[in-house]
Each structure stands twice: as C-alpha cells, then as structure tokens.
Design an enzyme around this catalytic site. Structure first.
Site, PDB file in Angstrom:
ATOM      1  N   ILE A 158       0.781  -1.216   0.009  1.00  0.00           N
ATOM      2  CA  ILE A 158       0.076  -0.039   0.091  1.00  0.00           C
ATOM      3  C   ILE A 158       0.852   1.381  -0.009  1.00  0.00           C
ATOM      4  O   ILE A 158       0.516   2.287  -0.580  1.00  0.00           O
ATOM      5  CB  ILE A 158      -1.152   0.016   1.244  1.00  0.00           C
ATOM      6  CG1 ILE A 158      -2.120  -1.214   1.153  1.00  0.00           C
ATOM      7  CG2 ILE A 158      -1.506   1.316   1.285  1.00  0.00           C
ATOM      8  CD1 ILE A 158      -2.863  -1.445   2.347  1.00  0.00           C
ATOM      9  N   ARG A 235      -3.861   2.193  10.867  1.00  0.00           N
ATOM     10  CA  ARG A 235      -4.639   2.121  12.068  1.00  0.00           C
ATOM     11  C   ARG A 235      -4.467   3.303  13.166  1.00  0.00           C
ATOM     12  O   ARG A 235      -3.375   3.745  13.327  1.00  0.00           O
ATOM     13  CB  ARG A 235      -4.094   0.829  12.807  1.00  0.00           C
ATOM     14  CG  ARG A 235      -4.449  -0.453  12.214  1.00  0.00           C
ATOM     15  CD  ARG A 235      -6.024  -0.742  12.179  1.00  0.00           C
ATOM     16  NE  ARG A 235      -6.211  -2.098  11.954  1.00  0.00           N
ATOM     17  CZ  ARG A 235      -6.707  -2.190  10.463  1.00  0.00           C
ATOM     18  NH1 ARG A 235      -6.893  -1.226   9.781  1.00  0.00           N
ATOM     19  NH2 ARG A 235      -6.982  -3.460  10.094  1.00  0.00           N
ATOM     20  N   GLU A 264     -12.692   3.212  17.631  1.00  0.00           N
ATOM     21  CA  GLU A 264     -13.602   3.236  16.550  1.00  0.00           C
ATOM     22  C   GLU A 264     -15.056   2.530  16.877  1.00  0.00           C
ATOM     23  O   GLU A 264     -15.005   1.729  17.676  1.00  0.00           O
ATOM     24  CB  GLU A 264     -13.202   2.582  14.955  1.00  0.00           C
ATOM     25  CG  GLU A 264     -12.173   3.472  14.431  1.00  0.00           C
ATOM     26  CD  GLU A 264     -11.452   2.629  13.431  1.00  0.00           C
ATOM     27  OE1 GLU A 264     -12.089   1.575  13.027  1.00  0.00           O
ATOM     28  OE2 GLU A 264     -10.348   3.318  12.827  1.00  0.00           O
ATOM     29  N   HIS A 282     -13.361   5.215   8.490  1.00  0.00           N
ATOM     30  CA  HIS A 282     -12.401   3.813   8.316  1.00  0.00           C
ATOM     31  C   HIS A 282     -13.267   3.219   7.015  1.00  0.00           C
ATOM     32  O   HIS A 282     -13.522   2.226   7.232  1.00  0.00           O
ATOM     33  CB  HIS A 282     -12.554   2.840   9.625  1.00  0.00           C
ATOM     34  CG  HIS A 282     -11.372   1.843   9.387  1.00  0.00           C
ATOM     35  ND1 HIS A 282     -10.980   1.250  10.460  1.00  0.00           N
ATOM     36  CD2 HIS A 282     -11.122   1.236   8.319  1.00  0.00           C
ATOM     37  CE1 HIS A 282     -10.366   0.347  10.143  1.00  0.00           C
ATOM     38  NE2 HIS A 282      -9.967   0.246   8.619  1.00  0.00           N
TER      39      HIS A 282
END
Ligand code: 8YV
Length: 317
Positions: A158, A235, A264, A282
């Site tokens: 990523i 995260r 979250e 998210h």
C-alpha cells in the site's frame, strides 16, 4: 450429507453471504445477543470447522478456545490486529486475509485525504454554503501538493501504491523502514524523527498491533511541525492520538486527514470541530468493487481449504 458448520463473526457482502449459505451451515454469531452467543457456542461450538470474520469483527483467543474442531479462520481484511493469528497457528489453524485487492482503494484514500486536507476542500464547500463567497469574496489560499515531500512510514504494497500516486501529483517521496528497500529509489530514513523533520506530509502505512502501537509518538508529531500535515489510513493505534489532537488544537501541526482512530467508531470530540482536519469513517477499502473482492477471497479460501487445495491468501507470520 450435512453441511459444514461455519461461524460468521462478521458478515460478508450479500452476494458472498448467499454463496456461503448455499454451501455451508452458517451460524450467525454476528447477529446474536450476548446471551445468544453463549448459547450458540454451547450448542454448536464443537461442530464449528471455520470462522468468517473481518477487522471489525475480529477473532480472539477466548472464542478460539471454545471451538475445539476449528480448521480455518478467514478474515475479510488485510489488517490482522484483531485476529489472534499466532494462537491459531499454534493450533495448526491457518488464517487467511485479503491483501492486494484493496491496495488501490486504500492508496486512493490516502491521496484523497492529502488533497482534501492540503487544498482545504471541506472549508471551501463551507465557504460557499455559508455565504462567505458572496460576503467576503475569494477564499483564503491553501497549499499545493506539487513540490511537497511525502514521508511514508512503512513501504509495503500500500505504501508503494501511495508513493506512485504522490509522484504523479508532483510530490517527492521519502520513507521510513528498518531496512532500506532495494527496489525503490526514494530516500530512506531509519529514524522517524529525522523523517518527520524533513517532510511536509507524514503518512504511516503500517500494520496495527503491539509492535507498532504509538510508533508515531508525540516527539515524531512535534518534529513534523506547524507547516506540515499528518495522514493516516493504517490504524489509529499507530499514533499517539492524544498528542495528535493536542498538537492539532495548538496548530502545531497544520492539518490532518484521518480514516482510522483508536476507539472506532468513537472519534475524539475535539477533532469534530476542526476545519483543518478531514475525517473519514474507516472506509478506505469501502467501495463496492473492493469489498466484493475481499468477500470473494473469503469464499474462495474456504472452498480451497475444504477441497484440500492450497489457500489463496494464507497469512504467513
Ligand atoms: C476493514 C481494514 O477490513 O482491511 C483492513 O485491514 O482495515 C478494512 O479494509 C474494513 O473496514 C472491514 O472491516
């Protein structure tokens, strides 16, 4: 012949859930109350041979211990910080996740947050909707991406996808990792504070979990400085969130684009009113296409396991 029993800790996309229901006996742990969960495990725990979950649902050692005949855990997520992978492996239970299929959407989210934050898109919308354009004229200027340096913490799949996008926007790229990568020409740092001092935008792209908790510390954030930005699609746990909020309140960091948070879905209330912060719930992988691909990997990994074939995306620690 009776169907194989599968515990659904977190549901998949509707199409893939139907595929699973057509093939397996699904036990909807996700839909059960606390009392119903306990009753379900008491009734069928010893029959469960597979678990389907994701980052949101997780899979912990307490539940693992209640499934004596479990053979495989399939998570519709690339992150594994809520899955007890080591404990599964100790019992010889493979875990699968969903790498690669979400790389582009997550990288797109990182660039969307970078653009939206530096170009102050949300205040610009407000500038119109609040009548400021009529009353006050042109909106105050904002910052270009071109010529800025992006510092990526963790240059995995990523991270590399984000780097390629950033270069297309005229940014230069530096990165932090313990070892320099041999397949990239970006400037390597083995010191996070030094990286933070030298870049305009800092973006952690690392797994969550104990090894990275608070890695982006108050010291690193302060080194970033009042003319720089913080972007997080990894995260919430990887950053000292309390320090981040304080430094944003003090304008000691110019802005932030955040898709992930420590607790979250509870986002620190102070962030909700900051016009130099862009918040997302998210949802970096939250497109029809990517979530279908993630869900399909769960279907296909389960099918491979029970057909005695190699798993498509086994987690290798
Ligand atoms: C979640 C993610 O899986 O893949 C990950 O690790 O964080 C996300 O793609 C998604 O939000 C479903 O919970």
């Amino acid at each position: 012949m009776s169907k194989i029993d599968v515990l659904v800790v977190w549901p998949n996309r509707p199409e893939q859930m139907q595929m699973l229901a057509d093939t397996y006996e699904l036990h909807r742990y996700d839909l059960a109350s606390v009392e119903e969960k306990a009753a379900m495990i008491g009734a069928v725990g010893d029959k469960i041979r597979a678990v389907a979950t994701t980052h949101g649902g997780g899979f912990d050692e307490t539940l693992l211990a209640q499934l004596p005949n479990l053979e495989i855990v399939c998570s519709s997520s690339v992150g594994l910080d809520t899955i007890c992978v080591e404990a599964c492996h100790k019992r010889g239970i493979p875990v699968t996740n969903t790498p690669d299929v979400l790389t582009d959407d997550v990288a797109d989210m990182a660039m969307m947050l970078t653009l939206t934050t530096l170009r102050r898109m949300l205040p610009a919308v407000d500038w119109i909707q609040s009548g400021h354009w009529v009353e006050k004229g042109m909106m105050p200027l904002n910052a270009s991406l071109k010529g800025k340096t992006l510092g990526i913490v963790g240059l995995g799949r990523i991270g590399k996808a984000i780097a390629a996008r950033a270069e297309a926007f005229g940014m230069s790229v530096s990165y932090f990792s313990r070892q320099a990568k041999t397949d990239v020409a970006y400037r390597h740092y083995d010191d996070l504070v030094a990286l933070a001092k030298d870049v305009d935008v800092l973006a952690p792209v690392i797994p969550g979990g104990p090894a990275t908790e608070g890695l982006i510390s108050r010291e690193v954030l302060k080194a970033l400085g009042e003319d720089s930005y913080f972007i997080n699609v990894s995260r919430g746990s990887v950053v000292d969130e309390e320090a981040l909020v304080e430094l944003l309140e003090q304008r000691a960091i110019k802005g932030a684009g955040l898709d992930v948070f420590v607790d979250e879905p509870n986002v620190p209330k102070a962030l909700l009113s900051m016009d130099h912060v862009v918040l997302q719930p998210h949802c970096a992988s939250g497109t029809y296409e990517t979530r279908a691909a993630m869900a399909q990997l769960v279907v296909e990994n389960l099918a491979a396991h029970f057909a005695g074939k190699p798993l498509l995306t086994p987690v290798i620690l």
